[in-house]
Each structure stands twice: as structure tokens, then as C-alpha cells.
Scaffold this motif. Structure first.
Motif, short mmCIF file in Angstrom:
data_model
loop_
_atom_site.label_atom_id
_atom_site.label_comp_id
_atom_site.label_asym_id
_atom_site.label_seq_id
_atom_site.Cartn_x
_atom_site.Cartn_y
_atom_site.Cartn_z
N GLU A 92 15.48 43.90 -37.82
CA GLU A 92 14.53 43.84 -36.62
C GLU A 92 13.21 44.58 -36.96
O GLU A 92 13.22 45.44 -37.78
N VAL A 93 12.16 43.96 -36.64
CA VAL A 93 10.74 44.43 -36.54
C VAL A 93 10.36 44.93 -35.59
O VAL A 93 10.51 44.66 -34.40
N ILE A 94 10.13 46.45 -35.74
CA ILE A 94 9.45 47.13 -34.63
C ILE A 94 8.06 47.13 -34.45
O ILE A 94 7.28 47.21 -35.63
N ASN A 95 7.79 46.47 -33.43
CA ASN A 95 6.17 46.15 -33.22
C ASN A 95 5.34 47.44 -32.88
O ASN A 95 4.14 47.61 -33.16
N HIS A 96 6.07 48.30 -31.95
CA HIS A 96 5.13 49.55 -31.33
C HIS A 96 5.86 50.77 -31.81
O HIS A 96 6.94 51.14 -31.09
N LEU A 97 5.82 51.26 -32.79
CA LEU A 97 6.53 52.46 -33.29
C LEU A 97 6.18 53.53 -32.21
O LEU A 97 7.34 54.15 -32.12
N GLU A 98 5.45 53.76 -31.70
CA GLU A 98 5.00 54.89 -30.74
C GLU A 98 5.76 54.75 -29.53
O GLU A 98 5.93 55.66 -28.84
N THR A 99 6.17 53.50 -29.15
CA THR A 99 6.80 53.19 -27.96
C THR A 99 8.31 53.40 -27.99
O THR A 99 9.01 53.47 -27.28
#
Length: 265
Positions: A92-99
């Protein structure tokens, strides 16, 4: 796909996926039964079920694919396609690490509210609730956790948005109470192609350790559109993906909600 799940999150994710109208239920039910019948630990069974569900939209593009081994690890699955044995590595690719941290904390709050509502009156509150929050980024999910849980319970009891909940909608569910986040995508919510390239480069280093008995090894990179941290509206600089070098025979990026598939290699 290496990812830390709580058992509650996994059960919840499975139930929410089953509500997806795009779900190819017959093959999924069959694969889930096979996983249930395996000797895997219960936690690993939930993990494998979550992983195969992420590939549901993938099956619409490759309807002839038949999974032969659902419980292997390197790669994650082995399938048969056109008389070829295909290894499928899923990530899986995480687009918003801060989220990601916000989403994790929010899921804990949802779980607390679900348990309390089920203890109070499961038949009355049974369903899937989609909540949209006011100023989610500014909510103190740690300090005000108990207050937010109570706010959510009140919204579900009254059937309307109050307090920090901006909007609430409900979908039927025959068994339990499930709460999830409802949100709108921004018009310019881009997924950086560099994030996809970084994943490919990391997987390239592990390619030599995958099952060598397969005829081909495919890498499927998924954007889980049911996750706050993974969603996107477009891929930035998509042309850069065509320049990537990799020992994988095929590489795809899959958006699992509507099933958009990008053929990278």
C-alpha cells in the motif's frame, strides 16, 4: 504487505469492504473460506483477508486470475493466469503520512463509541455510520478523546450532527455498529509519483528472495481509497513512472475503490 492492524480494525475493515457495491462477492467469499480453513493464526487470517480484499478491483481487470496460494509470504499470493504461475506482491502507498497518526487515533475513538453503543442497544443502533468532522486537523484527539466519544454517541442516538460532528449518514448493516470517517477529496489532492517509485525501489531489493518457482512476479501497489491517509485524486508527474527499472515482470498501481489501474511496467 507489512502493516500493523489491531484485530478490531481488521474485523471492521472487512465488514466495511463487504458493503462496497463493487465487491466481487463470490470469489472473495471463496478465498476467505480458504483462508479460514488454513492453519494460520487468527490474526494472520484477518491480515490475509484484508490484503485479498484490496485486490478486489484488480480482479475486474484480470477476471481469469485464479489464486492458488493465499497464505504464502514472499510474494503475498500465488495465482494462475493463462497457464502461467504468477506471484503477486502487494503493498500500500501512503499519500498522507501526517494523517496516518490522526486516522489511527480516530479509529480508536470510533471503536470505543461502537462498543458503548453495542452494549447499550445493538439492535437499535446496528448500522454503518459515516461521520464528517468540523476542523478535524485541529481536534485534540488525545486530550479530548472521552468528549469526542460521547459526542459521537449523542449524534448516533439522535440521528443528527451535533458538536464536533459536521455531518452524519447511515448505511444498513445486519449485525453490528460500525463507525468510519466520511470526507471529500480535494480537487488538487495529488499523489507524488516519487512515493510510488520509492516503493518500487525498496521492493526491487527483495525481489531475489521471492518464490523462484513462479513464471512471473508482479508488484501491485494499492491506494486504499477507504483510508484517509491513502486517498488521492491524481498522480503527480505520472510520466516519471515509465522510467523506472525493475526485475518485476509487471508493476501496477491500483486505486481500489473505483478500480482505476495504472500499468507502470
Amino acid at each position: 504487505m507489512k502493516k500493523v492492524f489491531s484485530e478490531e480494525d481488521l474485523i471492521k475493515n472487512l465488514s466495511l469492504y463487504y458493503l462496497n457495491r463493487h465487491l466481487k462477492k463470490k470469489p472473495m467469499e471463496k478465498y476467505h473460506r480458504e483462508i479460514d480453513d488454513s492453519a494460520l493464526h487468527e490474526r494472520d487470517k484477518y491480515r490475509k483477508k484484508s490484503e485479498i480484499l484490496l485486490l478486489n478491483s484488480f480482479l475486474h481487470h484480470f477476471p481469469e486470475v485464479q489464486f492458488e496460494n493465499l497464505i504464502c509470504e514472499s510474494p503475498d499470493f500465488i495465482a494462475k493466469l493463462n497457464d502461467k504461475k504468477i506471484g503477486i506482491e502487494l503493498t500500500e502507498v501512503i499519500n498522507h503520512l501526517e494523517t496516518k497518526k490522526v486516522e489511527s487515533q480516530l479509529n480508536k475513538i470510533f471503536r470505543q463509541a461502537e462498543i458503548l453503543l453495542e452494549k447499550e442497544d445493538t439492535p437499535k443502533y446496528r448500522g454503518v455510520y459515516f461521520l464528517e468532522f468540523r476542523n478535524l486537523a485541529k481536534l485534540d484527539l488525545l486530550e479530548k478523546q472521552a468528549e469526542i466519544v460521547q459526542n459521537i454517541r449523542n449524534c448516533i442516538r439522535k440521528g443528527k450532527a451535533v458538536g464536533c460532528v459536521k455531518k452524519i449518514r447511515k448505511s444498513n448493516h445486519r449485525r453490528n455498529v460500525f463507525i468510519t470517517h466520511d470526507f471529500n477529496l480535494g480537487l488538487f489532492d495529488g499523489l507524488c509519483s516519487d512515493k510510488i517509485i520509492e516503493i518500487i525501489e525498496k521492493k526491487n531489493q527483495k525481489h531475489a528472495y521471492y518464490d523462484r518457482s513462479v513464471d512471473e512476479c508482479w508488484l501491485v501497489i494499492v491506494s486504499d481509497m477507504n483510508s484517509l491517509a491513502s486517498r488521492y485524486t491524481f498522480i503527480q508527474n505520472k510520466e516519471n513512472l515509465q522510467k523506472i527499472q525493475s526485475p518485476f515482470d509487471k508493476i501496477f498501481h491500483l486505486e481500489n475503490l473505483c478500480g482505476n489501474l495504472t500499468n507502470i511496467k
